[in-house]
Design a protein around this motif. Structure first.
Motif, PDB file in Angstrom:
ATOM      1  N   SER A 112       0.844  -1.193   0.000  1.00  0.00           N
ATOM      2  CA  SER A 112       0.000   0.000   0.000  1.00  0.00           C
ATOM      3  C   SER A 112       0.880   1.243   0.000  1.00  0.00           C
ATOM      4  CB  SER A 112      -0.892   0.030   1.242  1.00  0.00           C
ATOM      5  OG  SER A 112      -1.706  -1.110   1.301  1.00  0.00           O
ATOM      6  N   PHE A 113       0.409   2.274  -0.692  1.00  0.00           N
ATOM      7  CA  PHE A 113       1.128   3.535  -0.790  1.00  0.00           C
ATOM      8  C   PHE A 113       0.248   4.646  -0.228  1.00  0.00           C
ATOM      9  CE2 PHE A 113       2.454   0.689  -4.171  1.00  0.00           C
ATOM     10  CZ  PHE A 113       3.818   0.613  -3.916  1.00  0.00           C
ATOM     11  N   ASP A 138       3.319   0.542   3.050  1.00  0.00           N
ATOM     12  CA  ASP A 138       2.854  -0.409   4.047  1.00  0.00           C
ATOM     13  C   ASP A 138       2.740  -1.769   3.370  1.00  0.00           C
ATOM     14  OD1 ASP A 138       1.709  -1.473   6.400  1.00  0.00           O
ATOM     15  OD2 ASP A 138      -0.313  -0.980   5.737  1.00  0.00           O
ATOM     16  N   VAL A 139       3.025  -2.823   4.119  1.00  0.00           N
ATOM     17  CA  VAL A 139       2.919  -4.188   3.606  1.00  0.00           C
ATOM     18  C   VAL A 139       1.967  -4.951   4.506  1.00  0.00           C
ATOM     19  CG1 VAL A 139       4.177  -6.327   3.141  1.00  0.00           C
ATOM     20  CG2 VAL A 139       5.254  -4.132   2.651  1.00  0.00           C
ATOM     21  N   GLY A 140       1.104  -5.760   3.892  1.00  0.00           N
ATOM     22  CA  GLY A 140       0.155  -6.549   4.667  1.00  0.00           C
ATOM     23  C   GLY A 140      -0.200  -7.835   3.962  1.00  0.00           C
ATOM     24  N   VAL A 141      -1.059  -8.602   4.606  1.00  0.00           N
ATOM     25  CA  VAL A 141      -1.561  -9.848   4.031  1.00  0.00           C
ATOM     26  C   VAL A 141      -3.080  -9.845   4.156  1.00  0.00           C
ATOM     27  CG1 VAL A 141      -1.292 -11.172   6.172  1.00  0.00           C
ATOM     28  CG2 VAL A 141      -1.274 -12.356   3.983  1.00  0.00           C
ATOM     29  N   ASN A 142      -3.755 -10.379   3.139  1.00  0.00           N
ATOM     30  CA  ASN A 142      -5.214 -10.436   3.094  1.00  0.00           C
ATOM     31  C   ASN A 142      -5.691 -11.880   3.134  1.00  0.00           C
ATOM     32  OD1 ASN A 142      -6.077  -7.608   2.476  1.00  0.00           O
ATOM     33  ND2 ASN A 142      -4.710  -7.909   0.751  1.00  0.00           N
ATOM     34  N   LEU A 163       1.618  -5.783   8.273  1.00  0.00           N
ATOM     35  CA  LEU A 163       2.824  -6.464   8.747  1.00  0.00           C
ATOM     36  C   LEU A 163       3.941  -5.494   9.110  1.00  0.00           C
ATOM     37  CD1 LEU A 163       2.952  -9.366   6.127  1.00  0.00           C
ATOM     38  CD2 LEU A 163       2.038  -9.439   8.455  1.00  0.00           C
ATOM     39  N   THR A 164       3.778  -4.211   8.759  1.00  0.00           N
ATOM     40  CA  THR A 164       4.825  -3.226   9.014  1.00  0.00           C
ATOM     41  C   THR A 164       4.283  -2.072   9.853  1.00  0.00           C
ATOM     42  OG1 THR A 164       4.332  -2.115   6.915  1.00  0.00           O
ATOM     43  CG2 THR A 164       6.085  -3.760   6.887  1.00  0.00           C
ATOM     44  N   ASP A 165       5.186  -1.442  10.583  1.00  0.00           N
ATOM     45  CA  ASP A 165       4.843  -0.280  11.408  1.00  0.00           C
ATOM     46  C   ASP A 165       4.584   0.905  10.486  1.00  0.00           C
ATOM     47  OD1 ASP A 165       4.543   1.627  13.378  1.00  0.00           O
ATOM     48  OD2 ASP A 165       6.543   1.360  14.230  1.00  0.00           O
ATOM     49  N   ILE A 166       3.399   1.512  10.588  1.00  0.00           N
ATOM     50  CA  ILE A 166       3.060   2.631   9.705  1.00  0.00           C
ATOM     51  C   ILE A 166       3.498   3.973  10.272  1.00  0.00           C
ATOM     52  CG2 ILE A 166       1.148   1.438   8.598  1.00  0.00           C
ATOM     53  CD1 ILE A 166      -0.751   3.143  10.395  1.00  0.00           C
ATOM     54  N   SER A 167       3.767   4.040  11.577  1.00  0.00           N
ATOM     55  CA  SER A 167       4.076   5.323  12.209  1.00  0.00           C
ATOM     56  C   SER A 167       5.579   5.558  12.278  1.00  0.00           C
ATOM     57  CB  SER A 167       3.462   5.385  13.598  1.00  0.00           C
ATOM     58  OG  SER A 167       3.975   4.338  14.393  1.00  0.00           O
ATOM     59  N   LYS A 168       5.948   6.835  12.256  1.00  0.00           N
ATOM     60  CA  LYS A 168       7.344   7.245  12.391  1.00  0.00           C
ATOM     61  C   LYS A 168       7.544   7.848  13.774  1.00  0.00           C
ATOM     62  CE  LYS A 168       8.013   8.876   7.648  1.00  0.00           C
ATOM     63  NZ  LYS A 168       8.319  10.094   6.871  1.00  0.00           N
ATOM     64  N   ASP A 169       8.769   7.828  14.227  1.00  0.00           N
ATOM     65  CA  ASP A 169       9.205   8.613  15.381  1.00  0.00           C
ATOM     66  C   ASP A 169       8.403   8.391  16.656  1.00  0.00           C
ATOM     67  OD1 ASP A 169      11.093   9.767  13.667  1.00  0.00           O
ATOM     68  OD2 ASP A 169       9.664  11.296  13.055  1.00  0.00           O
ATOM     69  N   ASN A 170       7.972   7.162  16.911  1.00  0.00           N
ATOM     70  CA  ASN A 170       7.408   6.864  18.219  1.00  0.00           C
ATOM     71  C   ASN A 170       7.877   5.476  18.635  1.00  0.00           C
ATOM     72  OD1 ASN A 170       5.713   4.941  17.054  1.00  0.00           O
ATOM     73  ND2 ASN A 170       3.880   6.179  17.191  1.00  0.00           N
TER      74      ASN A 170
END
Length: 188
Positions: A112-113, A138-142, A163-170
């Motif tokens: 996902s973009f 972002d990467v995921g599985v359906n 499957l991946t962290d979408i947020s930055k700096d936390n």
């Protein structure tokens, strides 16, 4: 403008693939989403897009898709309820198994973009751009199930697990999660 250019480029790719024994179609429906480790209520939004359906044999099919989809979550602050509205161009590639003619199960990866990220107040007011707080990909599985009502029309339900962290700096891992319910139309 940037969103339109990306959608046009992806649509052109889908059209060129359609000439290789793929059946094109459109799909759309409702999303119910949240973000892991994020307190609040689900966000209800939607998705719409294009797909190419290819039959491998009587039981197996493959279906690449390009969807514009809303993700995110509602949450409470001291000033009231807000909505984290994340918009994505999603590119899932689904492998479908038909145990019987009109029922299928599907699974597949998705990239996902992020096209926009906003924090909105009650009734959509007081919008704040928060794009810089989130990763651009972002990467995921359906996993899903569907019913082919006719050769052209069908209905589906799908669950996305990021499957991946979408947020930055936390220091908290936030991943997209959500369910989709929708219908599709194949063009023959």
């Amino acid at each position: 403008m940037k969103k339109m250019m990306v959608m046009t480029a992806l649509a052109c790719c889908l059209v060129s693939l359609a000439q290789a024994q793929f059946t094109p179609g459109i799909k759309g429906g409702v999303n119910v989403t949240d973000v892991s480790n994020f307190n609040g209520d689900n966000r209800v939004s939607g998705h719409v897009g294009l797909f190419l359906h290819h039959t491998i044999d009587s039981r197996w099919c493959i279906q690449p898709e390009v969807l514009y989809s809303g993700m995110g979550q509602k949450y409470n602050t001291s000033s009231g309820e807000r909505t984290l509205a994340l918009s994505y161009i999603q590119v899932p590639v689904m492998v479908q198994y038909y145990p019987v003619r009109q029922l299928y199960f599907e699974a597949g990866p998705q990239v996902s973009f992020l096209t926009s990220a906003k924090s909105k107040g009650d009734n959509g007011g007081n919008k704040v751009e928060v794009d810089n707080n989130y990763h651009k990909a972002d990467v995921g599985v359906n996993l899903g199930v569907g019913i082919a009502a006719t050769r052209q029309l069908g209905f589906y339900g799908r669950y996305l697990a990021g499957l991946t962290d979408i947020s930055k700096d936390n220091n908290v891992t936030n991943m997209n999660r959500g369910g989709q319910l929708g219908m599709y139309v194949r063009f023959h």
